[in-house]
Design a protein around this motif. Sequence first.
Motif, PDB file in Angstrom:
ATOM      1  N   GLU A   1      85.131  37.772  55.139  1.00 19.60           N
ATOM      2  CA  GLU A   1      85.560  38.940  55.367  1.00 19.60           C
ATOM      3  C   GLU A   1      86.753  38.745  54.373  1.00 19.60           C
ATOM      4  O   GLU A   1      87.043  40.143  53.833  1.00 19.60           O
ATOM      5  CB  GLU A   1      86.501  39.410  56.762  1.00 19.60           C
ATOM      6  CG  GLU A   1      84.805  39.764  57.677  1.00 19.60           C
ATOM      7  CD  GLU A   1      84.172  38.405  58.258  1.00 19.60           C
ATOM      8  OE1 GLU A   1      84.432  37.571  57.640  1.00 19.60           O
ATOM      9  OE2 GLU A   1      83.669  38.793  59.055  1.00 19.60           O
ATOM     10  N   ASP A   2      87.550  37.371  54.234  1.00 22.07           N
ATOM     11  CA  ASP A   2      89.235  38.032  53.716  1.00 22.07           C
ATOM     12  C   ASP A   2      89.107  38.022  51.650  1.00 22.07           C
ATOM     13  O   ASP A   2      89.661  38.526  51.335  1.00 22.07           O
ATOM     14  CB  ASP A   2      89.708  36.148  53.831  1.00 22.07           C
ATOM     15  CG  ASP A   2      90.546  36.126  55.106  1.00 22.07           C
ATOM     16  OD1 ASP A   2      90.543  36.891  56.148  1.00 22.07           O
ATOM     17  OD2 ASP A   2      90.736  34.737  55.300  1.00 22.07           O
ATOM     18  N   TYR A   3      87.999  37.649  51.859  1.00 17.78           N
ATOM     19  CA  TYR A   3      87.372  37.792  50.185  1.00 17.78           C
ATOM     20  C   TYR A   3      87.000  39.546  49.531  1.00 17.78           C
ATOM     21  O   TYR A   3      86.283  39.553  48.615  1.00 17.78           O
ATOM     22  CB  TYR A   3      86.565  36.806  49.275  1.00 17.78           C
ATOM     23  CG  TYR A   3      87.395  35.206  50.330  1.00 17.78           C
ATOM     24  CD1 TYR A   3      88.523  35.018  49.876  1.00 17.78           C
ATOM     25  CD2 TYR A   3      86.847  34.824  51.089  1.00 17.78           C
ATOM     26  CE1 TYR A   3      89.212  34.165  50.726  1.00 17.78           C
ATOM     27  CE2 TYR A   3      87.003  33.514  51.286  1.00 17.78           C
ATOM     28  CZ  TYR A   3      88.576  33.063  51.341  1.00 17.78           C
ATOM     29  OH  TYR A   3      88.721  32.449  51.717  1.00 17.78           O
ATOM     30  N   TYR A   4      86.590  40.133  50.688  1.00 20.49           N
ATOM     31  CA  TYR A   4      86.179  41.503  50.565  1.00 20.49           C
ATOM     32  C   TYR A   4      87.630  42.558  50.254  1.00 20.49           C
ATOM     33  O   TYR A   4      88.198  43.145  51.797  1.00 20.49           O
ATOM     34  CB  TYR A   4      85.237  42.165  51.283  1.00 20.49           C
ATOM     35  CG  TYR A   4      83.774  41.588  50.868  1.00 20.49           C
ATOM     36  CD1 TYR A   4      83.471  41.671  50.010  1.00 20.49           C
ATOM     37  CD2 TYR A   4      84.482  40.003  51.432  1.00 20.49           C
ATOM     38  CE1 TYR A   4      82.078  41.368  49.583  1.00 20.49           C
ATOM     39  CE2 TYR A   4      82.997  39.913  50.688  1.00 20.49           C
ATOM     40  CZ  TYR A   4      82.091  39.706  49.210  1.00 20.49           C
ATOM     41  OH  TYR A   4      80.706  38.774  49.643  1.00 20.49           O
ATOM     42  N   THR A   5      87.939  43.549  49.366  1.00 17.56           N
ATOM     43  CA  THR A   5      89.498  43.602  49.654  1.00 17.56           C
ATOM     44  C   THR A   5      89.155  45.238  49.494  1.00 17.56           C
ATOM     45  O   THR A   5      90.249  45.952  49.513  1.00 17.56           O
ATOM     46  CB  THR A   5      90.619  43.072  48.617  1.00 17.56           C
ATOM     47  OG1 THR A   5      90.008  43.615  46.831  1.00 17.56           O
ATOM     48  CG2 THR A   5      90.492  41.825  49.864  1.00 17.56           C
ATOM     49  N   VAL A   6      88.198  45.979  48.001  1.00 19.18           N
ATOM     50  CA  VAL A   6      88.104  47.689  48.455  1.00 19.18           C
ATOM     51  C   VAL A   6      87.059  48.028  48.773  1.00 19.18           C
ATOM     52  O   VAL A   6      85.909  47.366  49.041  1.00 19.18           O
ATOM     53  CB  VAL A   6      87.976  47.005  46.813  1.00 19.18           C
ATOM     54  CG1 VAL A   6      89.105  46.423  45.823  1.00 19.18           C
ATOM     55  CG2 VAL A   6      86.639  46.556  46.378  1.00 19.18           C
TER      56      VAL A   6
ATOM     57  N   THR B   1      87.450  37.200  43.727  1.00 20.44           N
ATOM     58  CA  THR B   1      88.529  37.515  44.830  1.00 20.44           C
ATOM     59  C   THR B   1      88.126  36.140  45.714  1.00 20.44           C
ATOM     60  O   THR B   1      89.160  35.547  46.258  1.00 20.44           O
ATOM     61  CB  THR B   1      87.957  38.875  45.978  1.00 20.44           C
ATOM     62  OG1 THR B   1      88.402  39.682  44.525  1.00 20.44           O
ATOM     63  CG2 THR B   1      89.332  38.380  47.123  1.00 20.44           C
ATOM     64  N   ASP B   2      87.360  35.476  46.058  1.00 18.12           N
ATOM     65  CA  ASP B   2      86.924  34.838  46.912  1.00 18.12           C
ATOM     66  C   ASP B   2      87.116  33.117  46.120  1.00 18.12           C
ATOM     67  O   ASP B   2      86.062  32.802  45.641  1.00 18.12           O
ATOM     68  CB  ASP B   2      86.105  34.600  47.286  1.00 18.12           C
ATOM     69  CG  ASP B   2      85.225  32.804  47.825  1.00 18.12           C
ATOM     70  OD1 ASP B   2      85.590  32.671  48.367  1.00 18.12           O
ATOM     71  OD2 ASP B   2      83.725  33.539  48.791  1.00 18.12           O
ATOM     72  N   PRO B   3      87.951  32.667  46.645  1.00 19.17           N
ATOM     73  CA  PRO B   3      88.841  31.094  45.405  1.00 19.17           C
ATOM     74  C   PRO B   3      87.317  29.807  45.222  1.00 19.17           C
ATOM     75  O   PRO B   3      87.195  29.370  44.875  1.00 19.17           O
ATOM     76  CB  PRO B   3      89.776  31.098  45.607  1.00 19.17           C
ATOM     77  CG  PRO B   3      89.782  30.628  47.508  1.00 19.17           C
ATOM     78  CD  PRO B   3      89.054  32.413  47.443  1.00 19.17           C
ATOM     79  N   ARG B   4      86.233  30.475  46.114  1.00 22.25           N
ATOM     80  CA  ARG B   4      85.492  29.397  46.736  1.00 22.25           C
ATOM     81  C   ARG B   4      84.585  29.465  45.533  1.00 22.25           C
ATOM     82  O   ARG B   4      83.528  28.975  45.574  1.00 22.25           O
ATOM     83  CB  ARG B   4      84.669  28.890  48.180  1.00 22.25           C
ATOM     84  CG  ARG B   4      86.111  29.211  49.157  1.00 22.25           C
ATOM     85  CD  ARG B   4      84.971  29.520  50.603  1.00 22.25           C
ATOM     86  NE  ARG B   4      84.603  31.199  50.739  1.00 22.25           N
ATOM     87  CZ  ARG B   4      83.800  31.232  52.124  1.00 22.25           C
ATOM     88  NH1 ARG B   4      83.813  30.276  51.986  1.00 22.25           N
ATOM     89  NH2 ARG B   4      83.619  33.006  51.549  1.00 22.25           N
TER      90      ARG B   4
END
Lengths: 181, 181
Positions: free
Chosen positions: B118-123, B169-172
């Motif tokens: 969830e943290d890596y979805y922003t739009v 967006t997801d640094p992984r």
Amino acid sequence: MLAKVDYQKAKSKTINFFDRVGIVLTSEEKQSIEVADFGLNELEVQGLELITYINNEHYCAKELVLFPNQTCPEHKHPHVGEIKGKTETFRCRWGKVWLYVEGKPSEAMQATVPVGSEDYYTVFHEVELNAGEQYTIPPNTLHWFQADGRGAIISEFSTTSRDESDIFTDPRIKRTPEVAE
Amino acid sequence: MLAKVDYQKAKSKTINFFDRVGIVLTSEEKQSIEVADFGLNELEVQGLELITYINNEHYCAKELVLFPNQTCPEHKHPHVGEIKGKTETFRCRWGKVWLYVEGKPSEAMQATVPVGSEDYYTVFHEVELNAGEQYTIPPNTLHWFQADGRGAIISEFSTTSRDESDIFTDPRIKRTPEVAE
Ligand SMILES: [Zn+2]
Ligand SMILES: [Zn+2]
């Protein structure tokens, strides 16, 4: 000049080609199908049907239809000032296409040059494209192409289309489609 | 890292998608189908399958497959020095895709953000694409997309692909696919 009734007929035929292979167009796109008879008044012999999905300052994508034995006449996409000529990738989606480009003429040519227009076909290096096969044509290079007896569908990926600067070998050709009211 | 057996399975599944809608690939192309799990080890949830038809210095054309409910994670294509970021046109060929781009978040969102990411979805500005519908994403703009329960096939027309400069967006995430031997 293409009579309106012939334009409508060619448009329906084009839609049938797309339907047959499951290529879906919006109704706006169906309305904007382009039928090019190149001003030669023999659409079934020399002509091209197409829909442009996108044509921006960088790239262009179209779907082309050739009716059975129809030929897109010989032309090239020249450089214009600072602007490089169009590079075109033709990917055959359905049917069979014979593409002719500059280079060593092929010994046994499979297409038939349109009768009465022999003077305006000058390159004969053959590339046969069946479904799933593709070929990229560099800018400023003469080419023409013909479908076999079943017709063909071709996806075209390219740099920006600027049809008005295309150079056709046949001086009788007008690229901009004219449809009579 | 994707196990070789999972890669092969995903490849066959992708070929089945193409077969179903009559998209023909050469055998070389079938061999070079790319399966991206983005290093997240949950291909069915977050992943993408694709074949690149052409990627030259001007334009790029690909066919993308999303398995049922599969999500391509949020990313953008930045400008790199003098080189403009990639502009992408997504054209849905089959199925249904929800595309999310920058802009006013949509009130009733149809996709489900992958659980645990969830943290890596922003739009959350939603664009629904059904067969025949398309949308062009400008450079340097965040986007992600998900298929509905049947999966989807998308044609991508774009400027040159330079996957290595994509920003997720997801640094992984690792974009370069790794397949274990
Ligand atoms: Zn051309
Ligand atoms: Zn993208």
